[in-house]
Design a protein around this motif. Structure first.
Motif, short mmCIF file in Angstrom:
data_model
loop_
_atom_site.label_atom_id
_atom_site.label_comp_id
_atom_site.label_asym_id
_atom_site.label_seq_id
_atom_site.Cartn_x
_atom_site.Cartn_y
_atom_site.Cartn_z
N ALA A 267 0.83 -1.21 0.00
CA ALA A 267 0.00 0.00 0.00
C ALA A 267 0.87 1.26 0.00
N VAL A 268 1.97 1.22 0.74
CA VAL A 268 2.90 2.34 0.76
C VAL A 268 3.50 2.58 -0.63
N THR A 269 3.86 1.49 -1.31
CA THR A 269 4.40 1.61 -2.66
C THR A 269 3.40 2.27 -3.59
N VAL A 270 2.13 1.87 -3.48
CA VAL A 270 1.08 2.47 -4.30
C VAL A 270 0.94 3.96 -4.00
N ALA A 271 0.93 4.31 -2.72
CA ALA A 271 0.76 5.71 -2.33
C ALA A 271 1.91 6.57 -2.83
N LYS A 272 3.14 6.05 -2.79
CA LYS A 272 4.30 6.80 -3.25
C LYS A 272 4.32 6.91 -4.77
N ARG A 273 3.82 5.88 -5.44
CA ARG A 273 3.82 5.91 -6.91
C ARG A 273 2.77 6.89 -7.44
N TYR A 274 1.68 7.04 -6.69
CA TYR A 274 0.60 7.93 -7.13
C TYR A 274 0.36 9.00 -6.06
N PRO A 275 1.29 9.95 -5.92
CA PRO A 275 1.17 10.94 -4.84
C PRO A 275 -0.02 11.90 -4.99
N ASP A 276 -0.60 11.93 -6.19
CA ASP A 276 -1.77 12.79 -6.38
C ASP A 276 -3.04 12.16 -5.83
N VAL A 277 -2.98 10.86 -5.52
CA VAL A 277 -4.14 10.19 -4.92
C VAL A 277 -4.13 10.46 -3.42
N ARG A 278 -5.28 10.85 -2.90
CA ARG A 278 -5.37 11.19 -1.49
C ARG A 278 -6.30 10.27 -0.71
N HIS A 279 -7.18 9.53 -1.37
CA HIS A 279 -8.16 8.70 -0.68
C HIS A 279 -7.89 7.22 -0.95
N PHE A 280 -7.84 6.44 0.12
CA PHE A 280 -7.56 5.02 0.02
C PHE A 280 -8.59 4.21 0.82
N ILE A 281 -9.20 3.24 0.15
CA ILE A 281 -10.11 2.31 0.81
C ILE A 281 -9.34 1.01 1.05
N VAL A 282 -9.39 0.51 2.28
CA VAL A 282 -8.64 -0.69 2.63
C VAL A 282 -9.50 -1.94 2.39
N TRP A 283 -9.11 -2.69 1.39
CA TRP A 283 -9.73 -3.95 1.00
C TRP A 283 -11.11 -3.72 0.39
N ASN A 284 -11.81 -4.83 0.12
CA ASN A 284 -13.06 -4.77 -0.62
C ASN A 284 -14.02 -5.84 -0.12
N GLU A 285 -15.09 -5.41 0.50
CA GLU A 285 -16.20 -6.28 0.89
C GLU A 285 -15.81 -7.44 1.83
N PHE A 286 -14.73 -7.25 2.60
CA PHE A 286 -14.30 -8.31 3.53
C PHE A 286 -14.00 -9.62 2.80
N LYS A 287 -13.70 -9.56 1.52
CA LYS A 287 -13.46 -10.77 0.74
C LYS A 287 -12.30 -11.56 1.34
N GLY A 288 -12.55 -12.85 1.56
CA GLY A 288 -11.54 -13.71 2.15
C GLY A 288 -11.48 -13.66 3.66
N PHE A 289 -12.30 -12.82 4.26
CA PHE A 289 -12.30 -12.68 5.72
C PHE A 289 -13.55 -13.29 6.35
N TRP A 290 -13.90 -14.48 5.92
CA TRP A 290 -15.00 -15.21 6.52
C TRP A 290 -14.43 -16.34 7.37
N ASN A 291 -14.91 -16.45 8.61
CA ASN A 291 -14.45 -17.49 9.52
C ASN A 291 -15.44 -18.65 9.47
N ASP A 292 -15.08 -19.71 8.77
CA ASP A 292 -15.99 -20.85 8.59
C ASP A 292 -16.32 -21.53 9.91
N SER A 293 -15.33 -21.70 10.77
CA SER A 293 -15.55 -22.44 12.01
C SER A 293 -16.52 -21.72 12.95
N ARG A 294 -16.52 -20.39 12.89
CA ARG A 294 -17.42 -19.61 13.75
C ARG A 294 -18.64 -19.08 13.01
#
Length: 334
Positions: free
Chosen positions: A44-71
């Motif tokens: 994420a740091v690399t992306v921010a440094k490469r595109y310094p004109d971008v000011r808004h960052f959303i972290v991840w997307n729709e909790f994809k991959g963050f489902w706990n099957d056991s619970r």
């Protein structure tokens, strides 16, 4: 704005290198291994440094991959750990970087359902999935910080039911917005995605006339604004050719005559112009007989009126009498 999703294969058990990338949807939607959360923050740091004109960052997307099957619930601890690492890393790059999450899908269920149904956030449109609310609350309590809050969702239930109808179902967007805003101490609320028309098996939304589609879309935008949203991202469908494109903003741009605006463009562009972030909304009088049939949003300069009926009506709003065709959308000046 950059959405920081998803992770390269080597962060989730695969091999490094573009030639080894698994581009399948299931692979792309796999979250990084916890041992690589810091590596993702570094990316994420690399992306921010490469595109310094971008000011808004959303972290991840729709909790994809963050489902706990056991619970049988969301892995909100894992997501929040990843989010906090990314948030702190981006702030070190530049304190002016604006970071937000959690980009949860605000799913709802049938109002008669009891399992996983919220008893607090509900209405004729359904009941919120309590597991989503739990995930949001955990992130909100444990986040390192946020400059805006992000959600995603539809007016219809997880079973694609528009309850009690396509217009009244949009009240869910208001209820969700109010619930989120009550917990986030005035942070700007973004709807990164929002949908008011269920898709078919091919993920197409072509079952309505464009007039009806624009009217329901306008009603959904009104509902988001009433819930305190400052931004809503319209995901524009696209066709490769022809002008018959349900919900599109413009005709295909592949030809010299492409890029012609379509009805949805007029609505979305004018809504953004008349009701920008920070708008103070006002209540305007609506004739008693018209209250059940129209949806209205107003500020000190403009009024948006939507006819929710599949027939023409004569309505009186803000002291003005006018005719509205079936599913008509009209702007008034004040």
């Amino acid at each position: 704005m950059v959405t920081l999703c998803c992770a390269p294969d080597w962060m989730k058990g695969g091999k490094s290198g573009a030639d080894n990338t698994d581009w399948s949807r299931s692979a792309l939607e796999t979250a990084p291994d916890p041992d690589h959360y810091k590596d993702f923050a570094a990316l994420a740091v690399t992306v921010a440094k490469r595109y310094p004109d971008v000011r808004h960052f959303i972290v991840w997307n729709e909790f994809k991959g963050f489902w706990n099957d056991s619970r049988a619930r969301w892995d909100y601890e894992g997501y929040t750990e990843l989010y906090n690492l990314v948030y702190k890393a981006l702030k070190k790059v530049d304190e002016k970087n604006m970071v937000g999450g959690p980009y949860l899908v605000m799913d709802s269920v049938d109002p008669r359902q009891q399992e996983n149904a919220s008893t607090a956030v509900k209405g004729p449109w359904g009941a919120m999935d309590q597991r989503v609310l739990d995930a949001f609350d955990y992130w909100n309590r444990n986040k390192a910080g946020a400059d805006f809050v992000v959600v995603d969702g539809s007016s219809y239930t997880k079973d694609d039911d528009l309850l009690p109808n396509e217009f009244a179902a949009t009240d869910k967007l208001t209820a969700v917005g109010e619930w989120v805003r009550a917990r986030t101490r005035g942070l700007p609320l973004w709807w990164a995605e929002y949908y008011v028309e269920p898709a078919d098996g091919n993920d197409d939304r072509t079952g309505w006339s464009e007039t009806r589609r624009v009217a329901v879309q306008a009603t959904g935008m009104i509902a988001m604004a009433r819930g305190g949203a400052s931004s809503g991202f319209y995901w524009n469908p696209e066709e490769e050719r022809g002008s018959d494109c349900a919900g599109c903003l413009w005709t295909p741009t592949s030809g010299g005559d492409g890029g012609t605006k379509l009805p949805m463009y007029d609505l979305v562009s004018r809504f953004g112009k008349e009701f920008p972030p920070g708008t103070t909304y006002e209540t305007v009088p609506v004739a008693k007989d018209d209250v059940p049939n129209v949806r209205v949003l107003a500020d000190d300069k403009a009024v948006l009126v939507v006819n929710t009926l599949d027939r023409a009506i004569s309505a009186k709003v803000d002291g003005k009498r006018f005719e509205l065709p079936a599913y008509g959308v009209k702007w008034l000046r004040r």
